[in-house]
Design an enzyme around this catalytic site. Structure first.
Site, PDB file in Angstrom:
ATOM      1  N   ARG B 297       1.385  -5.333  -6.774  1.00 12.00           N
ATOM      2  CA  ARG B 297       2.752  -4.637  -7.212  1.00 12.00           C
ATOM      3  C   ARG B 297       2.327  -4.045  -8.457  1.00 12.00           C
ATOM      4  O   ARG B 297       2.802  -3.013  -8.586  1.00 12.00           O
ATOM      5  CB  ARG B 297       3.702  -5.590  -7.246  1.00 12.00           C
ATOM      6  CG  ARG B 297       4.240  -6.163  -5.986  1.00 12.00           C
ATOM      7  CD  ARG B 297       5.410  -7.184  -5.839  1.00 12.00           C
ATOM      8  NE  ARG B 297       5.912  -7.152  -4.494  1.00 12.00           N
ATOM      9  CZ  ARG B 297       7.056  -8.113  -4.092  1.00 12.00           C
ATOM     10  NH1 ARG B 297       7.407  -9.001  -5.059  1.00 12.00           N
ATOM     11  NH2 ARG B 297       7.550  -8.062  -2.877  1.00 12.00           N
ATOM     12  N   TYR B 441       7.112   1.144  -0.932  1.00 13.44           N
ATOM     13  CA  TYR B 441       6.248   0.067  -0.394  1.00 13.44           C
ATOM     14  C   TYR B 441       6.098  -1.263  -1.154  1.00 13.44           C
ATOM     15  O   TYR B 441       6.337  -1.209  -2.210  1.00 13.44           O
ATOM     16  CB  TYR B 441       4.962   0.650   0.120  1.00 13.44           C
ATOM     17  CG  TYR B 441       3.955   1.315  -0.547  1.00 13.44           C
ATOM     18  CD1 TYR B 441       3.998   1.292  -1.998  1.00 13.44           C
ATOM     19  CD2 TYR B 441       2.795   2.106   0.262  1.00 13.44           C
ATOM     20  CE1 TYR B 441       2.932   2.041  -2.464  1.00 13.44           C
ATOM     21  CE2 TYR B 441       1.905   2.824  -0.310  1.00 13.44           C
ATOM     22  CZ  TYR B 441       2.044   2.745  -1.807  1.00 13.44           C
ATOM     23  OH  TYR B 441       0.941   3.360  -2.446  1.00 13.44           O
ATOM     24  N   GLU B 442       5.543  -2.331  -0.635  1.00 12.42           N
ATOM     25  CA  GLU B 442       5.271  -3.529  -1.407  1.00 12.42           C
ATOM     26  C   GLU B 442       6.614  -3.845  -2.071  1.00 12.42           C
ATOM     27  O   GLU B 442       6.673  -4.637  -3.159  1.00 12.42           O
ATOM     28  CB  GLU B 442       4.293  -3.250  -2.686  1.00 12.42           C
ATOM     29  CG  GLU B 442       2.988  -3.083  -2.245  1.00 12.42           C
ATOM     30  CD  GLU B 442       2.170  -4.368  -1.860  1.00 12.42           C
ATOM     31  OE1 GLU B 442       1.522  -4.268  -0.692  1.00 12.42           O
ATOM     32  OE2 GLU B 442       2.439  -5.448  -2.375  1.00 12.42           O
ATOM     33  N   GLY B 443       7.703  -3.688  -1.039  1.00 13.90           N
ATOM     34  CA  GLY B 443       8.904  -4.160  -1.656  1.00 13.90           C
ATOM     35  C   GLY B 443       9.546  -3.029  -2.569  1.00 13.90           C
ATOM     36  O   GLY B 443       9.164  -2.596  -3.519  1.00 13.90           O
ATOM     37  N   GLN B 448      12.579  -5.471  -5.639  1.00 16.69           N
ATOM     38  CA  GLN B 448      11.940  -5.809  -7.192  1.00 16.69           C
ATOM     39  C   GLN B 448      12.982  -6.284  -8.206  1.00 16.69           C
ATOM     40  O   GLN B 448      12.687  -7.349  -8.876  1.00 16.69           O
ATOM     41  CB  GLN B 448      11.069  -4.587  -7.638  1.00 16.69           C
ATOM     42  CG  GLN B 448      10.037  -4.143  -6.801  1.00 16.69           C
ATOM     43  CD  GLN B 448       8.939  -5.300  -6.445  1.00 16.69           C
ATOM     44  OE1 GLN B 448       8.570  -5.993  -7.206  1.00 16.69           O
ATOM     45  NE2 GLN B 448       8.447  -5.173  -5.133  1.00 16.69           N
TER      46      GLN B 448
END
Lengths: 592, 592
Positions: B297, B441-443, B448
């Site tokens: 992240r 992406y990546e949450g 977040q």
């Protein structure tokens, strides 16, 4: 594939309930041929055309790479030709144009809504008739009767189309720098030579002739923007009987490869001694442009609404269908593996932001459209004066604030899709790419802000905005007590104070206003939107159906959750320009 | 073509002056092999590689349409193979990896800066080694010694690469919904079956084997996220001697067509009874993922910095070169037809916004990198505890706030170009398209924000943020009086108050925090950035050269012009969640 259903109910509400269109039209003899029944019939037809004819062509045109250029000719995307034929035969090109030359004479407060649907479903397609409409407006206002008769009827049947040729490689915002030359001939015509860039629809295969409106300089013209004249330069010369003659010395050199609106051909146009005819008087070319500028700039705002409405509808549908996680207050759909993502406050926040801005934007476009209709159709001199000032003030808001909010909205809509929003087939990323140009062309949004704060505010010592605020206060005074009423009054006070501060500071610091212009534009945008919600609320308050009552909730949402942006804008304006102007030019490119 | 020059001087300033990297490294025996001379040598090498090798491939890959898929195989864009070979041979894949398995053991506070340059010049390229690094981290932390020895050295030579296979069509944020199955075999291996989507580098031609890390469910595993295990599934089975064996039953079914990062292959991966090996214990797969999650992240945040730095450099150069209009204070360049657009406050405002956010972002990435280094290398238990909490708190900021600001920056940079920013050849629109995924992406950034406000804040009753604010206050107390110091103290108070309010509200309203999460994330982001400017200012204050003194001006600019966003965020948080949650689900899709 992306979905779209025209927001006909909201459009009817805005025209009928908020702006009482029937009363307005009936009270004006030049508009008495329009009523709500006609208006709704027109909007329903356009709803069908936009959904059934051009929506699918939007994705396919983008996927295929857009307009194609080959040896000076432009091929529009598959299906555009047939769709344009249908569009033209439906009389849509001349919907708002004078009946004298084949138009339908519809008021702007109605055509903005029809336009919105095309912007929602196929912005590249929209750009072909849009430039024709703009060119027609300039010709209608400034050209000779013979020129009008030659070109306008052909425009409104769709047989011919128009362009606006302003920008050159070294000359965009600063049109005073243009180099295109116009050499007079003995017969009163001119030979036009130069290169224009970013010419929307400069070349294409939708019409049999293309009529370019070209800014150029005559020999010995004054330097800068006071020495610019406007010329008609047809792609094919027009014979005395109106038929098409020889190819003129004008050709597309290439088309641009762009981020979006790929279906629209953006051309480099080379004029090589092309035969041209002056429109209006020499050296008054820029003034002729400004005739249509307010209409064109409003169109960009409508592009924003269209895109944001399309984005909203698709995001709301996706959020309803997509199941991930559970509500923090407990399982909502025990029969499903997860709840819809609408249970999550952050998803709702995004959708409500979009919807609030869309509904305010649509009302605002109708409001500005109504003001334009007053300038055009009213016989009351004072009303025309006031509407002209109002349009001058609000055009930068219509262009820049609406498109800024629309991009925010489209980005939030894409975010509702998670990773799927980044995949082309869902149409969200194209929506963003297509929409982005609306903030850039027709004068960047920064330039709009400078126009608002300079020519429209400091130059008249805030007179335009003072009159606007007075009207808003008067309206608020007529309302029953509510959060929206209180907020409207508060924002009037805030923006009045900011305006006074700016007018004062600008007296001693000539570079002050440019540095705070965008913040001021957003402040006036927020004022305008809370005013729209005040009007929406008043129109909805007495009606018990959820459709109306939900508008009151949305208005409260706007006040609570969107309007706080004003606090940040105000602080930035108060912080002034010194820190912005202080660093030397070389700072910006020095290696860091 | 776009330009890029690595901001080496600023990087050196941040490492050396702001974070006193040498002292930090020398004080830790596990990092004593690093010093500023080594660090600068590494950064200079990467500056060359990024500028000379991969920058031009970024545009060409995008223009050519990106990665190509044909019958299960992926062809990376022209030049990627050679560039990756050079990258791998330079030892860059394992720059931050353990020396035991062939890595270079460099600290994160250094590698973030090297990574930034790759993100600036070719984000699609960056994604190939990035996933390998992430997979390597999970293996290094949770796998058996034999697994480590089998896979890690091959990763760091670039011979093999890695992926992370999490998402499924119906299961993204909510991984508890995954359906991929892992059936145990008698030999201790598993047969993995299921479909994974959005798999970055799932298939490509840069390495001879691809090692998939796959989340799947064993038979009778607990429902939801507590029943997920992690498996190694090689594309080609690995023989006992480490050589490559037969093709495993895993294949790419297609690649996605995306808005950007087209050079990166985003694959649908079909596992059809593929042989897999469990990593760590059964049902602890998600925990194994979280090991690397903080690093991944942070990488997305660095993608943001990289893109925004690239955008800044190009916009500043364009603004310097582009001549339009004249300064409001009088002609600046009488020898030219117009002044550069840098005379206009609005253009400077955009450039200063970008630069201020970039410099704070870069410092913040190094700060978070340093905290990660403490968790990994320190032997002081309390320091490790504190750094773990700090990383937990700040990872959502690093991922979401940095990428949100980066998109704002890239959009403003594009705007500096006017119409030219919309044309592909200038590279600005690609920068935006490529960058946009970092927010998704990546949450997603919304997820977040929910992580920050939930697990990292309300769950510990604000303990993490309280400790962070205490550190910031302590730092501010050490500063000489300045605007930045005063602002830092004020923002500490403001964010402390907002946190207390949120913790309190959340006790009775379970859906409160989700609805205000993004505003809170931005509030903590602003706190973090003003803290970075406090540290930058203290490091620069005593140095008379313009490079340092200009940083003080930029810090003042940040306080005056960017920080006001906090006022809006605070008002929105105080407005609560009721208006967001009140409307029924059907409101959102009802025809309007």
């Amino acid at each position: 594939m992306p979905i779209y259903n025209a927001p006909l109910k909201d459009m009817d509400f805005i025209l009928n309930d908020v702006f009482k269109a029937d009363e307005f039209w009936q009270a004006n003899e030049n508009l008495a041929h329009v009523d709500m029944a006609t208006a709704n019939a027109i909007l329903e037809e356009m709803a069908k055309f936009s959904k059934n004819v051009i929506l699918d062509l939007n994705r396919s045109a983008d996927e295929a790479g857009g307009a194609e250029f080959h040896q000076g000719e432009v091929k529009t995307p598959a299906g555009f030709k047939e769709a344009f034929k249908q569009f033209a035969e439906g009389g849509w090109v001349g919907l708002g144009a004078s009946e004298e030359f084949g138009g339908q004479g519809m008021p702007k407060m109605l055509t903005v809504l029809a336009d919105e649907m095309i912007w929602s479903t196929n912005p590249s397609f929209m750009l072909y008739p849009l430039l024709t409409v703009g060119a027609g407006m300039a010709i209608n206002d400034r050209a000779s009767q013979e020129q009008k008769e030659t070109y306008l009827p052909k425009f409104y049947t769709g047989e011919w189309s128009g362009t606006m040729c302003l920008t050159e490689p070294h000359s965009g915002t600063d049109l005073g720098l243009i180099k295109t030359k116009a050499e007079p001939n003995a017969d009163g015509s001119f030979n036009i030579s130069g290169t224009k860039i970013f010419i929307t629809s400069g070349e294409h295969d939708l019409s049999e002739n293309i009529i370019h409106l070209v800014l150029a300089k005559t020999p010995n013209a004054p330097a800068g923007s006071r020495g610019i004249s406007l010329f008609i330069v047809p792609k094919f010369n027009v014979n005395a009987d109106g038929s098409i003659g020889e190819h003129n010395a004008v050709a597309a050199g290439s088309i641009e490869h762009k981020m979006g609106i790929k279906g629209s051909a953006t051309c480099v146009m080379n004029f090589d001694g092309a035969k041209g005819f002056i429109v209006g008087k020499e050296n008054e070319g820029l003034a002729a442009m400004f005739v249509m500028m307010n209409y064109e700039r409003l169109s960009m705002g409508i592009q924003g609404i269209g895109a944001a409405e399309f984005a909203y509808q698709n995001a709301a549908q996706y959020a309803t269908d997509r199941l991930q996680g559970r509500s923090a207050t407990g399982v909502q759909s025990p029969e499903k593996p997860a709840d819809s993502i609408l249970v999550h406050g952050d998803v709702r926040r995004m959708l409500l932001n979009i919807r609030a801005n869309n509904e305010a934007s649509r009302a605002f476009a109708v409001y500005v459209g109504q003001q334009l209709d007053i300038t055009k159709f009213s016989t009351d001199e004072e009303a025309v004066r006031k509407a002209n000032d109002r349009v001058a003030l609000l055009t930068p808001i219509a262009k820049a604030y609406l498109t800024d909010k629309a991009l925010d909205s489209a980005l939030e809509a894409q975010m509702c899709f998670g990773g799927h929003g980044y995949i082309r087939e869902w149409g969200m990323e194209q929506c963003i790419r297509d929409l982005r140009i609306s903030q850039i062309y027709e004068g960047t949004n920064g330039v709009q802000a400078i126009d608002l704060i300079g020519r429209k505010t400091t130059k008249c010592s805030g007179a335009f905005i003072a009159e606007y605020i007075a009207d808003i206060r008067e309206f608020a005074a007529s309302m029953a007590d509510s959060k929206v009423k209180a907020a409207t009054i508060q924002v009037c006070n805030d923006v009045e104070g900011l305006t006074q501060f700016i007018v004062e500071q600008s007296k001693t610091a000539p570079d002050f206003s440019n540095a705070v212009a965008v913040d001021y534009l957003h402040a006036v945008g927020l004022l305008s939107f809370v005013y729209m919600f005040a009007r929406i609320s008043q129109a909805a308050a007495s009606k018990p159906e959820p459709f109306y009552q939900n508008k009151l909730v949305l208005a409260d949402y706007y006040v609570a959750k969107v309007l706080p942006d004003l606090a940040a804008r105000a602080q930035r304006i108060k912080a002034g320009s010194a820190l912005i102007m202080q660093l030397p030019e070389e700072y910006f490119t020095a290696q860091s």
